[in-house]
Motif scaffolding. Structure first.
Motif, PDB file in Angstrom:
ATOM      1  N   THR A 285      28.040 -90.414 -24.778  1.00 44.06           N
ATOM      2  CA  THR A 285      28.731 -91.412 -23.948  1.00 44.06           C
ATOM      3  C   THR A 285      28.540 -91.127 -22.468  1.00 44.06           C
TER       4      THR A 285
ATOM      5  N   ALA B 281      24.824 -92.840 -22.156  1.00 45.39           N
ATOM      6  CA  ALA B 281      25.315 -94.164 -21.755  1.00 45.39           C
ATOM      7  C   ALA B 281      25.783 -94.173 -20.295  1.00 45.39           C
TER       8      ALA B 281
ATOM      9  N   ARG C  34      24.928-100.140 -23.290  1.00 46.72           N
ATOM     10  CA  ARG C  34      24.592 -98.723 -23.145  1.00 46.72           C
ATOM     11  C   ARG C  34      25.066 -97.905 -24.342  1.00 46.72           C
ATOM     12  N   MET C  35      26.258 -98.211 -24.839  1.00 45.83           N
ATOM     13  CA  MET C  35      26.770 -97.495 -26.015  1.00 45.83           C
ATOM     14  C   MET C  35      25.898 -97.786 -27.230  1.00 45.83           C
TER      15      MET C  35
END
Length: 389
Positions: A341, A345, A380-381
């Motif tokens: 994350t 991300a 992004r995740m």
């Protein structure tokens, strides 16, 4: 109000944005800050106009005659929550973390236990421990992605040293709105164990369509042990005003609290009072209604995208703007899903373990930001966890 406006908060002493890289290692140049619970939106025009009036006058002296401010609080609680507040019952603290600390100071002694239903807002445990009291964790049961109470287990765990219960209603971090029946069970638990019940209801205005918040004051038979906490700060994104209210109906509890406030020499700052009085108005109410609709749109978009990633589950959020995402289905430990994350991300989200027992497999994401940023965060995740798809 244009909630889609992208307002650059870097270089403004924003803890959420200016401290993101230092705390999380997420680069300022292209990172997305989704941790601290404040919004990336300006407050309503009525609040801005109140501050402008102060600036135009240009003298910032001691604030006197709080009647308009107190009447605005009473109007809001009656109009929005069906709750009749006695103006004399209102104490203004420097935010609700300070309000919680003042309750601990006024109503408990060093060594006493203070009960928390965890996972829960991390500042509670911090101030309890700092005051030399014992944090007593009572874990919520995660039943099919929904938190529920287990009072049989809680009753069995009580030792008699506990003197206070701090409730988060609506619940942070999950956004759960407790039902009236659940609140009645909480009240009965407090009565059984002779606990002062402090109900932090700071998120009570930010309730999603289809859910209804019940103030703890609506529960009968607990007036002699109930302390309510509310604030404009989360609702209107004015957390920097450090203004909150502790509302105490019972005369004995009120006298104790007043005594501690006097002993600490606490009084509110005028900027917070001006903003609160302006916010608790019909214009402020209309702005909140628009805000909740916008947040609900962000929530639907976020949940759809996150829940499409195998192994991730965003808990159903009834309230707040804080999404609570469960990573346990990935089989990864906290170090790995947090690394993905933050580093892959490039998103700063609150670490679940800071919320206490039960938070180990979670991250908390702040969705009170322009929708384009939520879209970007979801993409992004999905990319960071693409090997699971």
């Amino acid at each position: 109000m244009n909630f889609d406006e992208d307002i650059n908060r870097f270089g403004t002493h924003s803890v959420k944005w200016d401290m993101m890289e230092k705390i999380y290692g997420v680069p300022a140049k292209d990172g997305i800050s989704m941790w601290v619970a404040d919004m990336d939106f300006r407050p309503p025009a009525c609040v801005q106009n109140a501050l402008q009036g102060m600036l135009d006058h240009g003298i910032y002296g001691y604030y006197g005659d709080e009647s308009g401010y107190r009447n605005a609080i009473c109007w809001w609680m009656q109009e929005r929550h069906g709750w009749t507040v006695d103006p004399a019952a209102i104490f203004t603290t420097h935010g609700l973390v300070n309000g919680t600390a003042m309750c601990i100071d006024a109503f408990t002694q060093p060594g006493d236990g203070v009960v928390l239903f965890t996972p829960v807002y991390h500042a509670f445990a911090r101030v309890i421990s700092a005051a030399g009291r014992e944090v007593v964790e009572m874990p919520l049961a995660n039943i099919n992605g929904r938190y529920e109470y287990d009072f049989d287990a809680y009753d069995a765990a009580m030792t008699g040293n506990e003197k206070m219960l701090v409730l988060c209603s609506p619940h942070n971090p999950s956004g759960r709105v407790w039902t009236r029946e659940e609140l009645e069970d909480v009240a009965a638990f407090a009565k059984r164990h002779d606990l002062i019940l402090v109900s932090d209801e700071i998120h009570h205005d930010l309730v999603m369509p289809g859910s209804t918040h019940t103030p703890m004051t609506a529960i009968d038979g607990i007036e002699d042990r109930l302390v309510m906490m509310t604030a404009t700060t989360k609702t209107f994104n004015i957390a920097g005003s450090h203004s909150g209210n502790v509302i105490v109906t019972d005369p004995d509890l009120r006298a104790k609290f007043a005594g501690r406030m006097a002993a600490m020499g606490l009084s509110p700052n005028s900027f917070g009072l001006y903003m609160a009085e302006a916010a608790y108005s019909p214009e402020g109410a209309a702005w909140v209604d628009d805000l909740v609709q916008y947040l609900n749109g962000n929530l639907r978009l976020f949940d759809e995208g996150i829940n499409a990633i195998p192994g991730l589950a965003s808990m159903k959020m009834d309230s707040t703007y804080l999404a609570w995402v469960d990573f346990s289905g990935t089989g990864m430990g906290p170090e790995e899903f947090t690394r993905r994350t933050e580093q892959d991300a490039r998103i700063a989200a609150n670490h679940g373990p800071t919320f206490g027992t039960g938070g180990e497999d979670f991250l908390r994401f702040n969705l009170a930001t322009p929708r384009a940023r939520v879209v970007e965060a979801v993409e992004r995740m999905q990319k960071a966890f693409s090997d699971l798809q």
